[in-house]
Scaffold this active site. Structure first.
Site, PDB file in Angstrom:
ATOM      1  N   GLU A  46      -1.613 -28.638 -25.003  1.00  0.00           N
ATOM      2  CA  GLU A  46      -0.514 -28.254 -24.117  1.00  0.00           C
ATOM      3  C   GLU A  46       0.748 -28.027 -24.944  1.00  0.00           C
ATOM      4  O   GLU A  46       1.312 -28.956 -25.502  1.00  0.00           O
ATOM      5  CB  GLU A  46      -0.261 -29.348 -23.073  1.00  0.00           C
ATOM      6  CG  GLU A  46       0.933 -29.069 -22.183  1.00  0.00           C
ATOM      7  CD  GLU A  46       1.285 -30.252 -21.286  1.00  0.00           C
ATOM      8  OE1 GLU A  46       2.461 -30.342 -20.867  1.00  0.00           O
ATOM      9  OE2 GLU A  46       0.400 -31.091 -21.020  1.00  0.00           O
ATOM     10  N   ARG A  50       9.711 -26.106 -24.177  1.00  0.00           N
ATOM     11  CA  ARG A  50      10.976 -26.799 -24.410  1.00  0.00           C
ATOM     12  C   ARG A  50      11.753 -26.248 -25.602  1.00  0.00           C
ATOM     13  O   ARG A  50      12.857 -26.711 -25.877  1.00  0.00           O
ATOM     14  CB  ARG A  50      10.716 -28.292 -24.645  1.00  0.00           C
ATOM     15  CG  ARG A  50       9.998 -28.989 -23.509  1.00  0.00           C
ATOM     16  CD  ARG A  50       9.785 -30.453 -23.818  1.00  0.00           C
ATOM     17  NE  ARG A  50       8.838 -31.082 -22.905  1.00  0.00           N
ATOM     18  CZ  ARG A  50       8.398 -32.322 -23.017  1.00  0.00           C
ATOM     19  NH1 ARG A  50       8.817 -33.077 -24.031  1.00  0.00           N
ATOM     20  NH2 ARG A  50       7.534 -32.817 -22.151  1.00  0.00           N
ATOM     21  N   LYS A 134      -1.202 -33.559 -12.526  1.00  0.00           N
ATOM     22  CA  LYS A 134      -0.573 -34.329 -13.594  1.00  0.00           C
ATOM     23  C   LYS A 134       0.227 -35.461 -12.938  1.00  0.00           C
ATOM     24  O   LYS A 134       0.966 -35.219 -11.968  1.00  0.00           O
ATOM     25  CB  LYS A 134       0.360 -33.421 -14.393  1.00  0.00           C
ATOM     26  CG  LYS A 134       1.236 -34.137 -15.409  1.00  0.00           C
ATOM     27  CD  LYS A 134       2.114 -33.142 -16.151  1.00  0.00           C
ATOM     28  CE  LYS A 134       3.030 -33.826 -17.142  1.00  0.00           C
ATOM     29  NZ  LYS A 134       3.785 -32.874 -17.975  1.00  0.00           N
TER      30      LYS A 134
END
Length: 228
Positions: A46, A50, A134
């Site tokens: 993943e 960011r 998640k």
């Protein structure tokens, strides 16, 4: 965009016991870092949105690391869904969800894990036909005790807890019946990445891969698998 692989586990939750959560600051690190993770037995990677180079990192890993199943994390808008899928992301992870974001992720054709931290959010997703999620931020939101409490009333929900999980706490999460895998970054210590010590990253990835019953590797991933 990479096409879904055949003869697959139904979801990203079954690829490996641990999904590395990767923040790429230097694009030059993306491919060697991913190769180290794959060599260590962690194919589902993943890459979080960011940093300014995140999209290019996904594109590079998708194009140059055949064993990797690269996904995009911190996906929070429909526009990002389109961008990361076009770059080669093969699964999507969000820290939370809205109906608009959920619609975009569902329409993308790739598996997705919308983020939840409350029982009401879990029930709302189940109502919309989504069973795999998640759980974030895992430790701050109640950790293993919270997930254990959800298992009895909501056994149909499965989770990838992420947020504050370490090599020491990961086995406690993985022992829960409603946890398919965990997300974490402990196999990517900052000093190892800064020093480009990919051998150390591979060794730590191998230790993480051994925490579960053994991932199924990159044998496949069916589109939309995590939404069913």
């Amino acid at each position: 965009m990479s096409s879904p692989l055949p003869s697959s586990p139904a979801s990203v939750l079954d690829l490996a016991p641990v999904v590395p959560v990767v923040v790429v600051d230097d694009l030059a690190d993306a491919v060697p870092l991913a190769r180290a993770l794959v060599a260590g037995g962690l194919p589902a990677i993943e890459v979080t949105l960011r940093t300014p180079v995140a999209l290019d990192a996904i594109r590079a890993i998708a194009g140059e690391v055949p064993g990797a199943v690269v996904g995009a994390g911190t996906v929070i808008t429909a526009e990002q869904v389109a961008e990361v899928v076009a770059a080669g992301a093969r699964f999507l992870v969000s820290p939370g969800w809205t109906d608009a974001l959920l619609e975009a992720m569902r329409a993308s054709g790739v598996p997705f894990l919308p983020g939840v931290s409350t029982t009401s959010e879990v029930v709302a997703l189940l109502e919309r036909g989504v069973r795999e999620m998640k759980f974030f931020p895992a430790e701050a939101a109640g950790g293993t005790a919270y997930l254990k409490a959800l298992a009895a009333p909501l056994p149909q929900a499965r989770f990838c807890p992420t947020g504050g999980i370490s090599a020491a706490s990961a086995p406690e999460y993985l022992a829960l019946p409603n946890v398919g895998c965990v997300g974490g970054s402990w196999m990517l210590p900052k000093d190892a990445v800064a020093g480009r010590d990919w051998g150390r990253v591979e060794a730590l990835a191998r230790e993480a891969a051994a925490l579960g019953a053994g991932g199924l590797g990159a044998g496949g991933l069916s589109a939309g698998g995590t939404s069913r």
